[in-house]
Structure formats: C-alpha cells, structure tokens
Write a protein that holds these residues in place. Structure first.
Motif, PDB file in Angstrom:
ATOM      1  N   GLU A  19       0.822  -1.202   0.000  1.00  0.00           N
ATOM      2  CA  GLU A  19       0.000   0.000   0.000  1.00  0.00           C
ATOM      3  C   GLU A  19       0.862   1.262   0.000  1.00  0.00           C
ATOM      4  OE1 GLU A  19      -2.475  -0.317   3.414  1.00  0.00           O
ATOM      5  OE2 GLU A  19      -3.567  -2.093   2.704  1.00  0.00           O
ATOM      6  N   ARG A  20       2.163   1.092   0.337  1.00  0.00           N
ATOM      7  CA  ARG A  20       3.064   2.249   0.454  1.00  0.00           C
ATOM      8  C   ARG A  20       4.173   2.248  -0.598  1.00  0.00           C
ATOM      9  NH1 ARG A  20       2.972   4.812   5.477  1.00  0.00           N
ATOM     10  NH2 ARG A  20       4.250   6.317   4.345  1.00  0.00           N
ATOM     11  N   VAL A  21       4.540   1.096  -1.134  1.00  0.00           N
ATOM     12  CA  VAL A  21       5.620   1.011  -2.123  1.00  0.00           C
ATOM     13  C   VAL A  21       5.109   0.288  -3.361  1.00  0.00           C
ATOM     14  CG1 VAL A  21       7.430   1.030  -0.376  1.00  0.00           C
ATOM     15  CG2 VAL A  21       6.515  -1.158  -1.158  1.00  0.00           C
ATOM     16  N   PRO A  22       5.667   0.599  -4.538  1.00  0.00           N
ATOM     17  CA  PRO A  22       5.163  -0.013  -5.781  1.00  0.00           C
ATOM     18  C   PRO A  22       5.473  -1.496  -5.903  1.00  0.00           C
ATOM     19  CG  PRO A  22       7.069   1.372  -6.222  1.00  0.00           C
ATOM     20  CD  PRO A  22       6.689   1.625  -4.801  1.00  0.00           C
ATOM     21  N   LYS A  23       6.599  -1.933  -5.355  1.00  0.00           N
ATOM     22  CA  LYS A  23       6.962  -3.346  -5.474  1.00  0.00           C
ATOM     23  C   LYS A  23       7.924  -3.723  -4.361  1.00  0.00           C
ATOM     24  CE  LYS A  23       8.765  -2.735  -9.591  1.00  0.00           C
ATOM     25  NZ  LYS A  23       9.467  -2.949 -10.879  1.00  0.00           N
ATOM     26  N   LEU A  24       7.993  -5.003  -4.058  1.00  0.00           N
ATOM     27  CA  LEU A  24       8.966  -5.530  -3.107  1.00  0.00           C
ATOM     28  C   LEU A  24       9.289  -6.965  -3.499  1.00  0.00           C
ATOM     29  CD1 LEU A  24       7.205  -7.559  -1.125  1.00  0.00           C
ATOM     30  CD2 LEU A  24       6.595  -5.433   0.014  1.00  0.00           C
ATOM     31  N   ALA A  25      10.375  -7.475  -2.944  1.00  0.00           N
ATOM     32  CA  ALA A  25      10.791  -8.859  -3.183  1.00  0.00           C
ATOM     33  C   ALA A  25      10.470  -9.683  -1.941  1.00  0.00           C
ATOM     34  CB  ALA A  25      12.282  -8.916  -3.500  1.00  0.00           C
ATOM     35  N   LYS A  26      10.255 -10.972  -2.139  1.00  0.00           N
ATOM     36  CA  LYS A  26      10.005 -11.832  -0.984  1.00  0.00           C
ATOM     37  C   LYS A  26      10.552 -13.227  -1.253  1.00  0.00           C
ATOM     38  CE  LYS A  26       5.362 -13.550  -2.163  1.00  0.00           C
ATOM     39  NZ  LYS A  26       3.986 -13.789  -1.647  1.00  0.00           N
ATOM     40  N   ILE A  27      11.025 -13.854  -0.177  1.00  0.00           N
ATOM     41  CA  ILE A  27      11.554 -15.217  -0.263  1.00  0.00           C
ATOM     42  C   ILE A  27      11.028 -16.006   0.917  1.00  0.00           C
ATOM     43  CG2 ILE A  27      13.630 -16.624  -0.093  1.00  0.00           C
ATOM     44  CD1 ILE A  27      15.147 -14.650  -1.653  1.00  0.00           C
ATOM     45  N   GLU A  28      10.406 -17.150   0.630  1.00  0.00           N
ATOM     46  CA  GLU A  28       9.984 -18.054   1.697  1.00  0.00           C
ATOM     47  C   GLU A  28      10.255 -19.485   1.263  1.00  0.00           C
ATOM     48  OE1 GLU A  28       7.153 -19.884   1.025  1.00  0.00           O
ATOM     49  OE2 GLU A  28       6.188 -18.752  -0.566  1.00  0.00           O
ATOM     50  N   GLY A  29      10.096 -20.418   2.179  1.00  0.00           N
ATOM     51  CA  GLY A  29      10.604 -21.768   1.999  1.00  0.00           C
ATOM     52  C   GLY A  29      10.080 -22.521   0.800  1.00  0.00           C
ATOM     53  N   SER A  30       8.897 -22.193   0.298  1.00  0.00           N
ATOM     54  CA  SER A  30       8.318 -22.956  -0.813  1.00  0.00           C
ATOM     55  C   SER A  30       8.907 -22.585  -2.167  1.00  0.00           C
ATOM     56  CB  SER A  30       6.802 -22.744  -0.846  1.00  0.00           C
ATOM     57  OG  SER A  30       6.491 -21.389  -1.165  1.00  0.00           O
ATOM     58  N   LEU A  31       9.680 -21.500  -2.246  1.00  0.00           N
ATOM     59  CA  LEU A  31      10.230 -21.060  -3.526  1.00  0.00           C
ATOM     60  C   LEU A  31      11.415 -21.929  -3.929  1.00  0.00           C
ATOM     61  CD1 LEU A  31      10.215 -17.157  -3.269  1.00  0.00           C
ATOM     62  CD2 LEU A  31       8.499 -18.646  -4.284  1.00  0.00           C
TER      63      LEU A  31
END
Length: 624
Positions: free
Chosen positions: A69-81
């Motif tokens: 809601e505040r930034v256009p994009k972000l990266a994320k990493i979690e165990g299923s990737l």
C-alpha cells in the motif's frame, strides 16, 4: 448443562479477547515498522535497501499486503520457492526495489551483501537463528557497516528478557569475535532449559519474577562466556609469543607509511569542487565546510552502495587533529566524503585514455614512473587489499620503487604536460615480481592466523560435540518406556548438525588461507624531470651502505631503507628501542621543505637530517 454453556461462553469471550489483543499487538508492531521505514528520517528516504525477517509465512503475507500500500513493489523469499525463483527475487531486490521480506526457511542459501540494513520483525527463540539471519547480509564482499534492528515489545517480560539476551550476546561478540558465539550460547540455553520458550512458560505458569528470569539467564550465559574466554586464552597462549620490540617497530613503520591527513583533505576538496560542490574555508582554511551535497551525488552514493548522506546535512572536516570537535571530523581514509571522492576519481580514471604525464619534480635525475594497481584476495573471493605500486626507471636502467608519499611531497602548480608514449608498460615484468612479493607477505601473515582459527574451531566444536553426546547418553539411560525418544532423536540430529557446521567452517578457513593476486594493472604513467628550484630529494638506495655503516658506528641497529621519496629515507633504533627517522640531503640549510616539515610533525622529535658529501655523512641536524 447450563454451567457448561456458561463455561463455553467464557472461553469464547476469552478467545475473542485474545484475538483482539493479538491483532492490536500486530498492528502496533507494524506501526513501529512503518515509522522506521517511512518516517521523516526513515530508512527508505535515505535510499537504503532493507531486508525484513519474520519466522512465519502468515506474517510475511500480512507485511506484503500492508507494505504494497506504500511502495510499488517488493521482493520476498519463503521456503516454498525454488532456488531459481529465489535468485530472481534477489535480482529484483538488487535492481528494482528497496524492500525484501524473508522467512528463516526462505533465507537459506542466499547472499545479500549489497544490502546492509536488516530488521528482525519478530525474533527467533534460539540465538542460532539470529546468527544465520545476520549471515545473509554480513557475508564476504560486504563493504559497509551492517545495521540490524530488532522489534521487541517494551515493558513486557519477553521484551526485557530478549533485551538482556541481546546485550549479553553483543558483548560476547565484541570480546570473542563473531564466530560461533550465537551457535554455542543457543545450544547451551536449550541444554540448561534456559531457552526463551522455557523461561516464558515458567514465568506464566509459576509466576516467576522478571528479576529471577533475567538472573538465571545471566548466570547461564556468563558461565558459557567464561568457558569460551578460557578456551580462547589457551589457544592464544599455546600459539603466540609476544614480541614487544617487534610490535613497537611495526608501530613506528605504520606512522611513517601513514598518509598525512591534510592530504586527504586536499584530495577531497579538489575532487568534490571538480563536481560542483561548494566548499567553504574557515580558521585559516584548516577547517572545510560543505552545506549540502548535490542531489546527483547523493544518487551516485546510493548507486555505489556507499554510506548514505542526509539531504540537508552540513559536513565540517579538517586534517589537523587539534581542530577536531564533536561537530568537526578528522578526514581519514574511512571518512564517507573520502570514500565518495575516491569512487569518483576511480570512475574518471576508467573513462580517460591512458596517457603519459610529464611534470617537474624536485629530484636530480629524470625518472619514468609507471603506476600499477595490485589486488590481493583469498580463496573465498574476498578482496583483502588493493595496493598501488609505483615503479620508476632511472637513466641508468635501474628500476626502483617509490613510496606513495611522492605524490604528496611536492605540489604541482605548472609545467604539467600530457602525451601518448608508445614505449609504455616496460615495467610490467617488474610489477609482477613485486605482486608476488606482496602475495608472500600476506601469506606469511595469514598462515598463523588460519592455524590458530582452525585449532580454535576444532576445540570449540569438539567441546560442543562432547557436551551433546553426554546429553544423548543421559537420555538413552533414562529412556524408560521410550519417554525420551523425541529428545534422543533431537540429540542425534544435533550431533550430525555439529559435524556439518564444523566441516563447513573448517573448509571456509582453508579457502581463506589461500592467498591470490591478480595480474598488476597499469593505471598511470608519469615522467618526472628535475626541478632544481625546489628542495630536491635524494634517492635512499644510493646511500644505504653509507648510512648503514654510520648507524652501526654510532651504536644503532634495526636499520631499514625506505622506498624513494618517502616521508623518511631511513630508520634505525638506539639500544633502548628509541626510533630515529632519517632524511638525506646535500645541504643542511635547505634540506627539508616547509611542506615536508609539516608532514613530519608526528615524528619530528625523533627526526634527523643527514648531510652527505663525497660519499660520507658530514653533518646531522635534529629537526625537532
């Protein structure tokens, strides 16, 4: 039946109340995170990249929804990737966004050394996990200071205990170094049933006071702390002999090799003024002031991953240690403005075709100088040092090394000519020889360090393995009706994990032991021709035998010859270790220039001018 319905109603009320408290707690913590990121002095406004860790995928998804809601994009990493998906997310974080969200499972096997800001949104119960999180950004190749923020609720038992634990851990890291401290203490806390889940459960069920909890935590960690200190001391005492005269001699050599701070000021001033930065003088030009850095330079700093500068911050700096105050900093090689200036100069150097400069210089003969960059690294890919090598060919064909101080000894005001020299790179073979010598010098220092570290790691892991094995054997002896089956499985898994971590750390030390040198790269060529109007310097290699004999005759030893045009030409010591710094001249009256004399200030009380005539020393003058 009515009583049962009343009890169910109370339970439902409690569940709803707990849910509201949980939601309120989550929202309050997110507000703190939001202020850290988006506030007036928030990290994002400074152009920082932020790695945010959480233990739970649900929390990660919650943060993703709120932050988008505040930034256009972000990266994320979690165990299923998959690993390919993780790599794509890392590249996205590096190139296109400022925030990455990660779980502990997702953070496995990723390196983010281009990021130096980490937020632990929630803290893992075991310090081992903290160390693993820190390792994501505190990897080889990390050039900036790393900042780690831990979001812990204030005025709660969990908050007080976690604060005490983190402060203890940081003290241990400072005293012992970062290796293994979190791992060992995490295992010790579990072994002593003093880990945070156990402490929190005890606090709730048994009404244990906060003071009792923190005292128990302190006692457990302090015992482990002392054990590690004793182990480190034994390793050090077994492998080191303290050489006080040698240490003192090295200190004297460092003083001579150190570039005077005023020359850092001159370099920063010239470089930044070239890039349209307004620099104001005060106190007779000994103090410099920059009101603000232009926006294009702040963006350049962000692009180069240098320490950030605030938008409206004023910078005051000096090369005179006597002028330093809390508001006026000493300009050194570590100063952010110097690092910025150095990057700017490097970029300019790479864009300019390699030509040869010709300039007047206070020497008695013509010298053709080639400047080489020599990069030293180790088997892990870590860059240990980048050295500049200055080789000069004399008229008689002899090749000598010049000290870096030759760049600062004489101020060039006129007579500078640039031209293309077709006979360039004649000294590359000599540069290769010097590079190999530098490699050997680093190897001599690295080998005993690696031996000590390997020995320390082996002893530490062996101790941890034996402690775990004793616990396993105890659980096996008491395994009536298979009640300890889960604990036995855990201890067996811990033994395997200890062996894996030991082998990984020892393999890393083995790679660190291997010193590598890149082929020297010629980055500049300079022709120096005599400027006899200035106070000229003699080359110490021509007088080394004369001065060595003179020092021996006067009872001084530990004689050393400096490279050409250094801060000093020779060094020796009296019987009591008192240093003597020697400059050569053909004249006692005009032997040292004002500029040179100013740079000699830190060692002036031990500095002497030797006057040489017809191959012998005829005078010596105390300069202090």
């Amino acid at each position: 039946m009515e009583a049962l319905e009343q009890e169910i109603g109370k339970l439902e009320s409690l569940i709803e109340h707990a849910a509201r408290l949980k939601a309120q707690s989550i929202e309050r913590k997110y507000i703190e995170l939001e202020q850290t990121l988006f506030g007036v002095n928030g990290l994002l406004s400074k152009g920082e990249k932020i790695l945010i860790f959480t233990e739970f995928v649900d929390t990660l998804n919650y943060l993703e929804k709120k932050l988008l809601e505040r930034v256009p994009k972000l990266a994320k990493i979690e165990g299923s990737l998959s690993m390919d998906a993780r790599r794509r997310q890392v590249q996205l974080f590096k190139d296109d966004c400022q925030i990455m969200l990660a779980t502990d499972a997702g953070g496995e096997s990723i390196n983010l050394q281009f990021c130096n800001q980490m937020i632990n949104y929630d803290l893992p119960w075991n310090p081992n996990r903290l160390e693993q999180r820190m390792g994501r950004i505190h990897r080889i190749g990390q050039l900036n200071e790393v900042f780690i923020f831990n979001l812990v609720a204030q005025n709660t038992r969990e908050g007080h205990v976690m604060e005490r634990l983190l402060s203890k851990m940081e003290q241990m890291r400072t005293d012992l170094g970062k290796d293994l401290v979190y791992d060992f203490v995490g295992d010790v806390l579990e072994e002593s049933e003093c880990d945070l889940p156990t402490l929190m459960q005890e606090a709730i069920l048994n009404r244990t006071s906060l003071e009792d909890i923190t005292n128990r935590l302190d006692a457990t960690i302090s015992n482990e702390y002392q054990a590690l200190i004793e182990l480190a001391k034994r390793e050090q005492m077994a492998s080191e002999v303290i050489n006080l005269p040698g240490m003192r001699r090295e200190q004297h050599e460092l003083v001579v090799k150190k570039v005077p701070d005023q020359h850092y000021v001159d370099f920063v001033t010239d470089t930044l003024q070239t890039h349209k930065v307004k620099i104001h003088d005060s106190q007779g030009a000994t103090i410099k002031r920059i009101e603000r850095l232009p926006r294009f330079l702040r963006e350049y700093v962000h692009k180069k991953n240098l320490p950030p500068f605030s938008t409206n911050e004023t910078y005051r700096f000096t090369g005179d240690s006597r002028m330093v105050t809390p508001d006026i900093s000493q300009m050194t090689a570590d100063h952010p403005l110097f690092r910025l200036s150095l990057e700017l100069a490097k970029d300019e150097r790479e864009q300019i075709p390699l030509t040869k400069l010709s300039l007047p210089y206070p020497i008695r003969e013509r010298l053709n100088v080639e400047v080489f960059s020599v990069t030293i690294g180790d088997g892990t890919g870590q860059e240990l040092a980048e050295e500049l090598l200055f080789l000069a060919e004399r008229d008689n064909g002899q090749v000598i090394a010049l000290d870096p101080y030759w760049l600062f000894y004489h101020e060039i005001t006129e007579g500078l000519v640039s031209y293309v020299d077709e006979s360039a790179f004649k000294l590359r073979s000599k540069a290769n020889i010097h590079a190999i010598q530098s490699k050997k010098r680093f190897q001599v220092k690295r080998d005993p360090q690696s031996d000590r570290l390997s020995s320390y790691l082996r002893s530490s892991f062996q101790r941890q393995y034996e402690d775990t094995l004793k616990r396993l054997q105890r659980y096996q002896r008491d395994n009536v009706d298979n009640k300890n089956a889960a604990l036995i499985n855990q201890m067996q898994a811990n033994l395997v994990d200890i062996e894996i971590r030991r082998d990984e750390r020892l393999a890393e030390v083995a790679r660190q032991r291997n010193i590598l040198v890149k082929p020297p790269k010629c980055i500049a060529q300079v022709e120096l021709y005599p400027d006899m109007e200035s106070v000229y310097r003699l080359l110490p290699c021509d007088y080394s035998e004369v001065v060595a004999e003179y020092e021996r005759a006067n009872g001084r030893s530990n004689f050393k010859v400096s490279d050409g045009v250094g801060l000093v030409d020779f060094y020796s010591e009296r019987y009591n270790g008192e240093p003597r710094y020697i400059i050569m001249s053909h004249s006692g009256e005009f032997g040292v220039s004002k500029r040179h004399l100013f740079d000699l200030q830190p060692i002036l009380n031990n500095a002497y001018l030797y006057v040489v005539d017809n191959g012998r020393i005829v005078e010596e003058h105390f300069l202090g």
